[in-house]
Design a protein around this motif. Structure first.
Motif, PDB file in Angstrom:
ATOM      1  N   GLY A   1       0.685  -1.156  -0.079  1.00 35.50           N
ATOM      2  CA  GLY A   1       0.101   0.284  -0.062  1.00 35.50           C
ATOM      3  C   GLY A   1       0.720   1.342   0.077  1.00 35.50           C
ATOM      4  N   LEU A   2       2.049   1.174  -0.519  1.00 37.51           N
ATOM      5  CA  LEU A   2       2.807   2.443  -0.532  1.00 37.51           C
ATOM      6  C   LEU A   2       2.526   3.415  -1.814  1.00 37.51           C
ATOM      7  CD1 LEU A   2       5.308   3.890   0.942  1.00 37.51           C
ATOM      8  CD2 LEU A   2       6.833   2.782  -0.526  1.00 37.51           C
ATOM      9  N   VAL A   3       2.382   4.587  -1.210  1.00 35.25           N
ATOM     10  CA  VAL A   3       1.619   5.370  -2.378  1.00 35.25           C
ATOM     11  C   VAL A   3       2.446   6.473  -2.560  1.00 35.25           C
ATOM     12  CG1 VAL A   3      -0.378   6.843  -3.209  1.00 35.25           C
ATOM     13  CG2 VAL A   3      -0.815   4.605  -2.019  1.00 35.25           C
ATOM     14  N   ASN A   4       2.766   7.154  -3.947  1.00 33.71           N
ATOM     15  CA  ASN A   4       3.459   8.263  -4.041  1.00 33.71           C
ATOM     16  C   ASN A   4       2.477   9.404  -4.333  1.00 33.71           C
ATOM     17  OD1 ASN A   4       4.566  10.512  -5.428  1.00 33.71           O
ATOM     18  ND2 ASN A   4       6.536   9.328  -5.987  1.00 33.71           N
ATOM     19  N   VAL A   5       2.062  10.083  -3.387  1.00 35.49           N
ATOM     20  CA  VAL A   5       0.893  10.817  -3.328  1.00 35.49           C
ATOM     21  C   VAL A   5       0.958  11.929  -4.792  1.00 35.49           C
ATOM     22  CG1 VAL A   5      -0.371  12.719  -1.950  1.00 35.49           C
ATOM     23  CG2 VAL A   5       0.450  10.825  -0.901  1.00 35.49           C
ATOM     24  N   ARG A   6       2.311  12.536  -4.739  1.00 36.72           N
ATOM     25  CA  ARG A   6       2.517  13.283  -5.878  1.00 36.72           C
ATOM     26  C   ARG A   6       1.947  12.879  -7.147  1.00 36.72           C
ATOM     27  NH1 ARG A   6       8.219  16.009  -6.784  1.00 36.72           N
ATOM     28  NH2 ARG A   6       7.551  16.810  -4.392  1.00 36.72           N
ATOM     29  N   ILE A   7       2.469  11.501  -7.437  1.00 33.88           N
ATOM     30  CA  ILE A   7       1.913  10.781  -8.694  1.00 33.88           C
ATOM     31  C   ILE A   7       0.634  10.569  -8.761  1.00 33.88           C
ATOM     32  CG2 ILE A   7       1.780   8.723  -9.983  1.00 33.88           C
ATOM     33  CD1 ILE A   7       4.738  10.403 -10.116  1.00 33.88           C
ATOM     34  N   ILE A   8      -0.138  10.424  -7.574  1.00 35.59           N
ATOM     35  CA  ILE A   8      -1.491  10.170  -7.387  1.00 35.59           C
ATOM     36  C   ILE A   8      -2.249  11.516  -7.975  1.00 35.59           C
ATOM     37  CG2 ILE A   8      -3.730  10.152  -5.894  1.00 35.59           C
ATOM     38  CD1 ILE A   8      -2.379   7.405  -6.628  1.00 35.59           C
TER      39      ILE A   8
ATOM     40  N   ALA B   1     -11.047  15.054  -0.444  1.00 36.43           N
ATOM     41  CA  ALA B   1     -12.346  14.107   0.529  1.00 36.43           C
ATOM     42  C   ALA B   1     -12.271  12.676   0.165  1.00 36.43           C
ATOM     43  CB  ALA B   1     -13.616  14.799  -0.235  1.00 36.43           C
ATOM     44  N   ARG B   2     -12.000  12.215  -1.061  1.00 38.21           N
ATOM     45  CA  ARG B   2     -12.141  10.956  -1.347  1.00 38.21           C
ATOM     46  C   ARG B   2     -10.736  10.321  -0.628  1.00 38.21           C
ATOM     47  NH1 ARG B   2     -15.126   8.411  -5.904  1.00 38.21           N
ATOM     48  NH2 ARG B   2     -17.003   9.372  -5.296  1.00 38.21           N
ATOM     49  N   LEU B   3      -9.522  10.821  -0.775  1.00 36.10           N
ATOM     50  CA  LEU B   3      -8.323  10.195  -0.179  1.00 36.10           C
ATOM     51  C   LEU B   3      -8.782  10.136   1.383  1.00 36.10           C
ATOM     52  CD1 LEU B   3      -5.519  12.220  -1.983  1.00 36.10           C
ATOM     53  CD2 LEU B   3      -6.355   9.900  -2.412  1.00 36.10           C
ATOM     54  N   VAL B   4      -9.315  11.194   2.034  1.00 38.07           N
ATOM     55  CA  VAL B   4      -9.315  11.138   3.491  1.00 38.07           C
ATOM     56  C   VAL B   4     -10.450  10.250   3.928  1.00 38.07           C
ATOM     57  CG1 VAL B   4     -10.099  12.237   5.461  1.00 38.07           C
ATOM     58  CG2 VAL B   4      -8.613  13.437   3.718  1.00 38.07           C
ATOM     59  N   GLN B   5     -11.471  10.009   2.967  1.00 38.75           N
ATOM     60  CA  GLN B   5     -12.587   9.138   3.491  1.00 38.75           C
ATOM     61  C   GLN B   5     -12.271   7.696   3.106  1.00 38.75           C
ATOM     62  OE1 GLN B   5     -16.041   8.852   0.793  1.00 38.75           O
ATOM     63  NE2 GLN B   5     -17.427   8.453   2.220  1.00 38.75           N
ATOM     64  N   GLY B   6     -11.806   7.464   2.015  1.00 39.52           N
ATOM     65  CA  GLY B   6     -11.449   5.928   1.595  1.00 39.52           C
ATOM     66  C   GLY B   6     -10.389   5.260   2.326  1.00 39.52           C
ATOM     67  N   PHE B   7      -9.280   6.161   2.807  1.00 43.78           N
ATOM     68  CA  PHE B   7      -8.071   5.270   3.322  1.00 43.78           C
ATOM     69  C   PHE B   7      -7.555   5.992   4.719  1.00 43.78           C
ATOM     70  CE2 PHE B   7      -8.225   5.331  -1.266  1.00 43.78           C
ATOM     71  CZ  PHE B   7      -8.256   3.759  -1.292  1.00 43.78           C
ATOM     72  N   THR B   8      -7.053   5.320   5.552  1.00 44.31           N
ATOM     73  CA  THR B   8      -6.179   5.781   6.653  1.00 44.31           C
ATOM     74  C   THR B   8      -4.718   5.810   5.980  1.00 44.31           C
ATOM     75  OG1 THR B   8      -5.788   3.792   7.491  1.00 44.31           O
ATOM     76  CG2 THR B   8      -7.486   4.788   8.415  1.00 44.31           C
ATOM     77  N   TRP B   9      -3.978   6.986   6.488  1.00 46.19           N
ATOM     78  CA  TRP B   9      -2.620   7.192   5.780  1.00 46.19           C
ATOM     79  C   TRP B   9      -1.511   7.203   6.926  1.00 46.19           C
ATOM     80  CZ3 TRP B   9      -2.136   7.698   0.553  1.00 46.19           C
ATOM     81  CH2 TRP B   9      -3.412   7.578  -0.351  1.00 46.19           C
ATOM     82  N   GLU B  10      -0.511   6.594   6.857  1.00 45.65           N
ATOM     83  CA  GLU B  10       0.450   6.423   7.709  1.00 45.65           C
ATOM     84  C   GLU B  10       1.666   6.610   7.085  1.00 45.65           C
ATOM     85  OE1 GLU B  10       0.360   2.645   9.626  1.00 45.65           O
ATOM     86  OE2 GLU B  10      -1.729   2.982  10.677  1.00 45.65           O
ATOM     87  N   LEU B  11       2.852   6.827   7.835  1.00 52.81           N
ATOM     88  CA  LEU B  11       4.328   7.010   7.506  1.00 52.81           C
ATOM     89  C   LEU B  11       4.763   5.706   7.162  1.00 52.81           C
ATOM     90  CD1 LEU B  11       5.746   9.908   9.343  1.00 52.81           C
ATOM     91  CD2 LEU B  11       5.193   9.807   6.970  1.00 52.81           C
ATOM     92  N   PRO B  12       5.685   5.392   6.058  1.00 53.69           N
ATOM     93  CA  PRO B  12       6.221   4.304   5.793  1.00 53.69           C
ATOM     94  C   PRO B  12       7.063   3.541   7.253  1.00 53.69           C
ATOM     95  CG  PRO B  12       6.821   5.633   4.019  1.00 53.69           C
ATOM     96  CD  PRO B  12       6.307   6.266   4.924  1.00 53.69           C
ATOM     97  N   PRO B  13       7.374   2.337   7.344  1.00 58.38           N
ATOM     98  CA  PRO B  13       8.155   2.141   8.601  1.00 58.38           C
ATOM     99  C   PRO B  13       9.392   2.823   8.931  1.00 58.38           C
ATOM    100  CG  PRO B  13       7.477   0.246   7.342  1.00 58.38           C
ATOM    101  CD  PRO B  13       7.082   1.233   6.591  1.00 58.38           C
ATOM    102  N   ASN B  14       9.929   3.062  10.009  1.00 57.99           N
ATOM    103  CA  ASN B  14      10.752   3.606  10.610  1.00 57.99           C
ATOM    104  C   ASN B  14      10.933   5.257  10.073  1.00 57.99           C
ATOM    105  OD1 ASN B  14      11.974   1.282  11.419  1.00 57.99           O
ATOM    106  ND2 ASN B  14      12.746   0.755   9.366  1.00 57.99           N
ATOM    107  N   GLU B  15       9.777   5.913   9.748  1.00 56.27           N
ATOM    108  CA  GLU B  15       9.597   7.257   9.441  1.00 56.27           C
ATOM    109  C   GLU B  15       8.864   7.790  10.507  1.00 56.27           C
ATOM    110  OE1 GLU B  15       9.186   8.884   5.772  1.00 56.27           O
ATOM    111  OE2 GLU B  15      10.473   7.283   4.746  1.00 56.27           O
ATOM    112  N   LEU B  16       9.203   8.849  11.225  1.00 58.44           N
ATOM    113  CA  LEU B  16       8.637   9.520  12.515  1.00 58.44           C
ATOM    114  C   LEU B  16       7.771  10.730  11.950  1.00 58.44           C
ATOM    115  CD1 LEU B  16      11.196   9.283  15.034  1.00 58.44           C
ATOM    116  CD2 LEU B  16       9.362   7.787  14.708  1.00 58.44           C
ATOM    117  N   TYR B  17       8.121  11.498  10.821  1.00 60.86           N
ATOM    118  CA  TYR B  17       7.379  12.677  10.283  1.00 60.86           C
ATOM    119  C   TYR B  17       7.709  12.889   9.017  1.00 60.86           C
ATOM    120  CZ  TYR B  17      11.937  14.746  10.874  1.00 60.86           C
ATOM    121  OH  TYR B  17      13.391  15.438  10.867  1.00 60.86           O
ATOM    122  N   VAL B  18       6.846  13.703   8.330  1.00 61.91           N
ATOM    123  CA  VAL B  18       7.117  14.138   6.925  1.00 61.91           C
ATOM    124  C   VAL B  18       8.109  15.255   6.907  1.00 61.91           C
ATOM    125  CG1 VAL B  18       6.179  15.035   4.899  1.00 61.91           C
ATOM    126  CG2 VAL B  18       4.925  13.244   6.270  1.00 61.91           C
TER     127      VAL B  18
END
Length: 516
Positions: free
Chosen positions: A174-181, A468-485
């Motif tokens: 489920g790793l997503v590149n949000v820019r590409i999206i 709205a679709r991104l927030v409603q449809g999915f939960t979003w988390e950082l990849p493993p071992n990353e604490l913040y963006v």
């Protein structure tokens, strides 16, 4: 006596000229503050030594403690503005003399000789194209006519992300590149509305872009990077006969060629279909352009306007969505508040629709806050002064290039409390209905005045709907071992320095996600 008087005439005219110059300098307000220009070349050397130019301009405004700056490059005065009141004088109050566009290498090439709308100087052609775009292409009635096509792309992006949630990318599912999206959503949407198809080629089976779409998006981005990019030959046009000084011309020509390689054959084919009687019903915006009666557009005008639309819609949505998602992931409280609003106003038993958008004030506030804090470009498209004027107590010479700082307006401490903090709540106070437009220019979203963006409804709908679709449809988390963006900006533009990667997990029942 005649010879004597004739010999005095040059002295008299010289004295008259100098006296007028002295008197006019005393009566005429000064130019805005700025660096002391060198003879002929102005501040060219400083500009070349301080790349990227937009950061140099903002740094000078800070160092000189001014909200309006004048830089002379060659014979051109570039007026940079970061104060909302002064910006309103240029863009709204006196926009009759500030609404034209400068002529430059990049704008001429991109608009095919100023056949489109956005980059075209004031005149009869601009008035014709602006009227067509406003009344025939981007009107509310046309917006409703295209609703089904927009809905198809809203569902497709949901399908694509849902498919990624079932796929292992590297070691992470489920790793997503949000820019590409964001880029894919915008490009697919414009293609669907204009050409009636999502892809130039076959696309990919999971709903993602194919090679053609990726190449097309890269070319659009290259054009935008070099469009109005303070190119030396724009200020010294004779250099174009000698050399491509900055290397800009070759890059933008190649990008335009690549972009139109995909678009133009579709336009030619569609025109032929109408001429042959194979196509008889209007189904998308290209059909509308082709069948305009009065005035009728030429093939070249149609091609230029469609490139105009692709460029205008491309970067705003993906930049906004990437930044807002990054800020929300770093501040879980904001994300939870957005989720709560969607669950309250829409629920979990159906997908959010465009009809829900008026009630999603917090979602809209998140979008507006990203527009304020993280604009897509440092300046607006330049305006050209067609007559000398006085603005903000300063003399603005005829022919000046006026650029309004989106950064300066959105991060202005006189207009916003704690301006560098992402806080959507600031837009909720006392507002029953949050809108993305700001005609007071405290946020530079869609501009104002004669050159205000006619695509407010389309751009707002696309951006708010995607978030709205991104927030409603999915939960979003950082990849493993990353604490913040990491919210660092790119040095050469205002995009995130690193594309946002996040792990998406479905939060709705599986049957609600589109599968085809």
């Amino acid at each position: 006596m005649i010879i004597f008087f004739l010999s005095l005439m040059p002295i008299y005219y010289l004295f008259y000229f100098l006296l007028n110059k002295v008197l006019s300098s005393k009566l005429q307000p000064p130019l805005p503050p700025g660096p002391t220009p060198l003879p002929y070349i102005g501040s060219l050397i400083s500009m070349l030594r301080n790349k990227p130019t937009f950061r140099w301009i903002h740094r000078m405004m800070d160092e000189m403690n001014t909200k309006i700056l004048c830089i002379r490059i060659g014979n051109n005065h570039v007026i940079a503005v970061s104060d909302p009141k002064i910006a309103l004088e240029f863009l709204k109050d006196d926009d009759g003399i500030f609404s034209s566009r400068p002529v430059s290498m990049s704008t001429c090439l991109t608009s095919a000789g100023y056949l489109g709308t956005v980059l075209t100087p004031m005149g009869d052609h601009w008035k014709k194209m602006r009227k067509i775009v406003s009344k025939e292409i981007l009107s509310r009635a046309r917006h409703e006519w295209l609703h089904k096509k927009r809905n198809e792309e809203d569902e497709n992006i949901l399908r694509y992300i849902y498919n990624l949630c079932k796929t292992d990318l590297g070691a992470t599912r489920g790793l997503v590149n949000v820019r590409i999206i964001g880029q894919q959503y915008t490009n697919n949407m414009i293609r669907k509305l204009v050409f009636g198809n999502r892809y130039f080629g076959k696309g990919s089976e999971d709903g993602g872009p194919g090679e053609e779409e990726i190449e097309h998006a890269d070319s659009l981005w290259t054009i935008l990077v070099y469009l109005n990019a303070f190119c030396v030959t724009d200020y010294f046009p004779w250099l174009r006969w000698v050399t491509d000084f900055d290397g800009h011309e070759k890059k933008i020509r190649n990008a335009i060629l690549m972009t139109r390689r995909y678009q133009d054959p579709l336009i030619d084919k569609r025109i032929q279909q109408w001429n042959d009687g194979v196509r008889t019903q209007q189904e998308d915006l290209l059909d509308i352009f082709i069948n305009l009666g009065n005035p009728q557009l030429t093939i070249d005008e149609i091609k230029a306007q469609i490139l105009d639309m692709n460029l205008a819609g491309f970067d705003n949505v993906f930049n906004n969505i990437e930044w807002v998602m990054a800020e929300m992931i770093n501040q879980p409280r904001i994300f939870e508040k957005a989720v709560h609003e969607l669950d309250l106003m829409v629920g979990k038993d159906r997908l959010v629709q465009e009809s829900d958008l008026p009630s999603l004030n917090y979602i809209k506030s998140c979008v507006k806050e990203a527009l304020r804090l993280h604009p897509v470009t440092p300046f607006n498209v330049p305006h050209l002064t067609t007559a000398s004027s006085i603005v903000g107590g300063y003399f603005i010479p005829k022919g000046s290039h006026v650029i309004v700082s989106r950064l300066g307006l959105g991060r202005n401490p006189e207009a916003w409390d704690d301006p560098l903090t992402f806080n959507p709540d600031r837009h909720m106070n006392g507002n029953k209905y949050v809108v993305l437009t700001d005609h007071n220019l405290h946020t530079f979203s869609f501009s104002t005045g004669r050159r205000g963006c006619p695509g407010v409804l389309m751009g707002s709908t696309m951006t708010i709907m995607l978030l709205a679709r991104l927030v409603q449809g999915f939960t979003w988390e950082l990849p493993p071992n990353e604490l913040y963006v990491d919210l660092k900006e790119n040095l050469n533009d205002l995009t995130m320095a690193k594309p946002l990667l996040a792990v998406a997990k479905p939060r709705l029942p599986h049957y609600m996600y589109p599968t085809c």
